[in-house]
Design a protein around this motif. Structure first.
Motif, PDB file in Angstrom:
ATOM      1  N   ALA A  13       0.823  -1.205   0.000  1.00 62.03           N
ATOM      2  CA  ALA A  13       0.000   0.000   0.000  1.00 62.03           C
ATOM      3  C   ALA A  13       0.860   1.259   0.000  1.00 62.03           C
ATOM      4  CB  ALA A  13      -0.932  -0.010   1.204  1.00 62.03           C
ATOM      5  N   GLY A  14       1.845   1.317   0.891  1.00 62.06           N
ATOM      6  CA  GLY A  14       2.684   2.499   0.966  1.00 62.06           C
ATOM      7  C   GLY A  14       3.691   2.590  -0.156  1.00 62.06           C
ATOM      8  N   GLY A  15       4.363   1.489  -0.474  1.00 65.07           N
ATOM      9  CA  GLY A  15       5.401   1.501  -1.495  1.00 65.07           C
ATOM     10  C   GLY A  15       4.880   1.873  -2.876  1.00 65.07           C
ATOM     11  N   LEU A  16       3.735   1.319  -3.256  1.00 63.00           N
ATOM     12  CA  LEU A  16       3.180   1.629  -4.572  1.00 63.00           C
ATOM     13  C   LEU A  16       2.681   3.068  -4.631  1.00 63.00           C
ATOM     14  CD1 LEU A  16       2.496   0.696  -7.387  1.00 63.00           C
ATOM     15  CD2 LEU A  16       0.343  -0.218  -6.522  1.00 63.00           C
ATOM     16  N   GLU A  17       2.061   3.545  -3.547  1.00 63.05           N
ATOM     17  CA  GLU A  17       1.638   4.950  -3.519  1.00 63.05           C
ATOM     18  C   GLU A  17       2.850   5.870  -3.662  1.00 63.05           C
ATOM     19  OE1 GLU A  17      -0.880   6.278  -0.394  1.00 63.05           O
ATOM     20  OE2 GLU A  17      -2.268   4.579  -0.549  1.00 63.05           O
ATOM     21  N   LEU A  18       3.937   5.551  -2.961  1.00 68.04           N
ATOM     22  CA  LEU A  18       5.135   6.388  -3.020  1.00 68.04           C
ATOM     23  C   LEU A  18       5.727   6.386  -4.421  1.00 68.04           C
ATOM     24  CD1 LEU A  18       7.307   8.125  -1.700  1.00 68.04           C
ATOM     25  CD2 LEU A  18       8.487   6.002  -1.034  1.00 68.04           C
ATOM     26  N   ALA A  19       5.895   5.200  -5.017  1.00 65.94           N
ATOM     27  CA  ALA A  19       6.472   5.131  -6.355  1.00 65.94           C
ATOM     28  C   ALA A  19       5.606   5.883  -7.365  1.00 65.94           C
ATOM     29  CB  ALA A  19       6.625   3.666  -6.776  1.00 65.94           C
ATOM     30  N   THR A  20       4.288   5.787  -7.221  1.00 64.64           N
ATOM     31  CA  THR A  20       3.381   6.485  -8.129  1.00 64.64           C
ATOM     32  C   THR A  20       3.552   7.994  -8.015  1.00 64.64           C
ATOM     33  OG1 THR A  20       1.756   4.687  -8.052  1.00 64.64           O
ATOM     34  CG2 THR A  20       0.951   6.860  -8.702  1.00 64.64           C
ATOM     35  N   LYS A  21       3.571   8.510  -6.789  1.00 59.80           N
ATOM     36  CA  LYS A  21       3.696   9.955  -6.586  1.00 59.80           C
ATOM     37  C   LYS A  21       5.080  10.462  -7.007  1.00 59.80           C
ATOM     38  CE  LYS A  21       0.306  10.063  -2.829  1.00 59.80           C
ATOM     39  NZ  LYS A  21       0.069  10.276  -1.375  1.00 59.80           N
ATOM     40  N   LEU A  22       6.125   9.684  -6.706  1.00 60.15           N
ATOM     41  CA  LEU A  22       7.470  10.089  -7.117  1.00 60.15           C
ATOM     42  C   LEU A  22       7.606  10.066  -8.635  1.00 60.15           C
ATOM     43  CD1 LEU A  22       9.710   8.218  -4.497  1.00 60.15           C
ATOM     44  CD2 LEU A  22       9.192  10.664  -4.580  1.00 60.15           C
ATOM     45  N   GLY A  23       7.007   9.045  -9.275  1.00 59.26           N
ATOM     46  CA  GLY A  23       7.064   8.974 -10.732  1.00 59.26           C
ATOM     47  C   GLY A  23       6.376  10.159 -11.383  1.00 59.26           C
ATOM     48  N   THR A  61     -10.006  -9.349  -9.895  1.00 64.48           N
ATOM     49  CA  THR A  61     -10.680  -8.099 -10.242  1.00 64.48           C
ATOM     50  C   THR A  61     -10.132  -6.903  -9.477  1.00 64.48           C
ATOM     51  OG1 THR A  61     -12.426  -8.380  -8.575  1.00 64.48           O
ATOM     52  CG2 THR A  61     -12.795  -9.382 -10.738  1.00 64.48           C
ATOM     53  N   HIS A  62      -9.310  -7.150  -8.461  1.00 64.38           N
ATOM     54  CA  HIS A  62      -8.757  -6.060  -7.652  1.00 64.38           C
ATOM     55  C   HIS A  62      -7.237  -5.973  -7.758  1.00 64.38           C
ATOM     56  CE1 HIS A  62     -12.370  -4.753  -5.328  1.00 64.38           C
ATOM     57  NE2 HIS A  62     -12.785  -5.955  -5.658  1.00 64.38           N
ATOM     58  N   GLN A  63      -6.609  -6.891  -8.454  1.00 66.27           N
ATOM     59  CA  GLN A  63      -5.164  -6.838  -8.598  1.00 66.27           C
ATOM     60  C   GLN A  63      -4.758  -5.800  -9.639  1.00 66.27           C
ATOM     61  OE1 GLN A  63      -4.300 -11.042  -9.336  1.00 66.27           O
ATOM     62  NE2 GLN A  63      -3.255 -11.164  -7.386  1.00 66.27           N
ATOM     63  N   LEU A  64      -3.638  -5.165  -9.398  1.00 68.59           N
ATOM     64  CA  LEU A  64      -3.103  -4.150 -10.298  1.00 68.59           C
ATOM     65  C   LEU A  64      -1.720  -4.580 -10.749  1.00 68.59           C
ATOM     66  CD1 LEU A  64      -3.070  -1.290 -11.585  1.00 68.59           C
ATOM     67  CD2 LEU A  64      -2.206  -0.445  -9.382  1.00 68.59           C
ATOM     68  N   GLU A  65      -1.473  -4.570 -12.047  1.00 69.13           N
ATOM     69  CA  GLU A  65      -0.166  -4.962 -12.577  1.00 69.13           C
ATOM     70  C   GLU A  65       0.817  -3.803 -12.407  1.00 69.13           C
ATOM     71  OE1 GLU A  65      -0.089  -6.946 -16.335  1.00 69.13           O
ATOM     72  OE2 GLU A  65      -2.153  -7.611 -16.128  1.00 69.13           O
ATOM     73  N   TYR A  66       1.932  -4.102 -11.779  1.00 73.09           N
ATOM     74  CA  TYR A  66       2.934  -3.067 -11.526  1.00 73.09           C
ATOM     75  C   TYR A  66       3.447  -2.447 -12.829  1.00 73.09           C
ATOM     76  CZ  TYR A  66       3.289  -4.648  -6.659  1.00 73.09           C
ATOM     77  OH  TYR A  66       3.025  -4.967  -5.350  1.00 73.09           O
ATOM     78  N   ALA A  67       3.662  -3.258 -13.846  1.00 70.40           N
ATOM     79  CA  ALA A  67       4.199  -2.737 -15.105  1.00 70.40           C
ATOM     80  C   ALA A  67       3.259  -1.714 -15.720  1.00 70.40           C
ATOM     81  CB  ALA A  67       4.453  -3.882 -16.085  1.00 70.40           C
TER      82      ALA A  67
END
Length: 443
Positions: A13-23, A61-67
């Motif tokens: 939850a935290g890591g993906l939010e951080l990478a998204t905002k930093l990107g 239905t709730h999974q998100l692909e990182y790529a």
């Protein structure tokens, strides 16, 4: 000049939010090269895993692909598991990614090295078995989608066996029952128990068994402490206990587990609790690999010890947050609890902190704000307490309002990843899909 290399390890939850905002802020060649590392190719919000285990949510239905998320938001994704760190050369080592048997065997990706200038560790937590004999071998944890799906299949198999025994007309009525044991009465254990009661009722309604959903499918929560939900206010614990009693969920509190066997759980008082399937939700600790990373200071739970800026006490080039970090909470003379809201707040803070780092400015200090806690009992109810400046203290909530607030937590996570409009479309899509499929998975 080469871009500053920011590597975030862990796509929770935290890591993906951080990478998204930093990107979005620094990626796509603007200021930095942002890379997210995770051992799995897809993300799912971990607080949903108890719903996957009960079959009330289809993880696909709730999974998100990182790529895909990386492509949309300006960062890169690298699949692999962190196994080593060299702080002198600022290099990570990632384990090889093995192929599944139907993918031809061997390795999909070899062992690799990944350089960094700023490293953020957000690899979450794993189940803590506390050295209880048989616990790791004879229980199912809920750390991953695979474990949740394994529990769901075991539950269906146990119901089918009990149905078969009931149809045979055998004299032993105990064989006509399904016994489910949940060790640990934190939020995960309590929420799972309610979801399982709903699943038992739905499976019966669809004709998958003719067992009595309450009398023949027995659910027991085992808690070492004196009450359930020990981290929450006592009023929340009491209200939840009353609701679980109405659902015929048995609570065994104040009696720690001493041993777990293949079909039963033994407690310190000598009680033997039958269990066709046992879930272990009694505690967490940080992954063991953190204690092997080039001298980084960790506590007894393998959590990285960080200062008020969330930088490692050992190396200022390394940050850590979420469940894998030990962060002081001075106002409570304690530590920031391992909750999704804490990871969300820390991710937002780190965007500002890393921005200051890139400009060679002093880093701000993180301050955790407790907005309360909510516990979902599925379709039956929800309870919790809200806190904050607008309330002026703590407010107990229950029922429909609490359920709406609980649902909004996940929607806030989706909003952080995709924005408001995509969150609204995602919500509508799931509503439409749920109207055309059974309420739980039937196979």
């Amino acid at each position: 000049m080469s871009l500053h290399r920011i590597v975030v390890v862990g796509g929770g939850a935290g890591g993906l939010e951080l990478a998204t905002k930093l990107g979005e802020k620094f990626g796509r060649g603007k200021t930095a090269r942002v890379t997210l590392v995770d051992r799995y190719p897809t993300h799912i919000w971990k607080p949903l895993l108890h719903e996957v285990a009960a079959g009330s949510m289809d993880p696909s239905t709730h999974q998100l692909e990182y790529a895909a998320q990386a492509h949309w938001h300006g960062f890169e994704f690298v699949q692999g598991e962190l196994i080593a760190l060299d702080r002198v050369t600022r290099t990570l080592t990632l384990a090889a990614v093995p192929a599944a048997p139907d993918e031809g065997g061997g390795d999909l990706l070899p062992q690799r090295s990944l350089p960094y200038d700023t490293l953020v560790l957000a690899i979450g937590s794993t189940t803590h078995f506390f050295g209880v004999p048989g616990a790791q071998e004879n229980t199912i944890a809920l750390d991953t989608v695979e474990q949740a799906e394994r529990f769901r299949r075991r539950l269906l198999a146990a119901c089918m066996r009990a149905e078969s025994a009931s149809a045979s007309g055998g004299p032993d009525s105990a064989k006509h029952q399904v016994h489910l044991a949940i060790v640990g009465a934190g939020a995960t254990g309590v929420e799972l128990s309610a979801e399982l009661r709903n699943t038992a009722q739905v499976l019966g309604a669809y004709g998958l068994h003719s067992l009595d959903p309450k009398k023949d499918i027995r659910i027991t929560i085992i808690e070492a402490g004196p009450r359930i939900l020990p981290a929450l206010p006592e009023r929340v614990s009491t209200a939840t206990s009353e609701l679980l009693a109405k659902l015929d969920v048995e609570i065994s509190a104040g009696d720690p587990v001493s041993e777990v066997r293949s079909n039963e759980v033994l407690t310190r008082s000598g009680r033997v609790i039958p269990a066709d399937v046992t879930v272990w939700a009694a505690g967490i600790k940080a992954p063991a690999v953190l204690g092997t990373l080039d001298g980084l200071a960790v506590n007894r739970l393998n959590q990285i010890q960080v200062g008020p800026t969330l930088q490692s006490e050992t190396d200022p080039n390394i940050f850590a947050f979420g469940d894998c970090a030990s962060c002081a909470w001075p106002e409570r003379k304690s530590f920031v609890p391992p909750r999704a809201q804490a990871a969300h707040q820390q991710a937002s803070f780190l965007v500002k902190a890393i921005a200051a780092r890139l400009k060679d400015q002093p880093l701000p200090v993180f301050a955790y704000r407790d907005f309360g806690s909510l516990v979902s009992l599925g379709v039956f109810s929800a309870v919790g307490n809200l806190m904050g400046g607008l309330i002026g203290g703590s407010m107990f909530i229950e029922g429909l309002f609490a359920r709406i607030m609980y649902t909004s937590l996940y929607r806030m996570h989706v909003t952080a990843l995709h924005g408001v409009w995509r969150m609204l479309l995602d919500t509508l899509a799931h509503r439409l899909r749920r109207s055309t499929v059974p309420r739980v998975k039937l196979h």
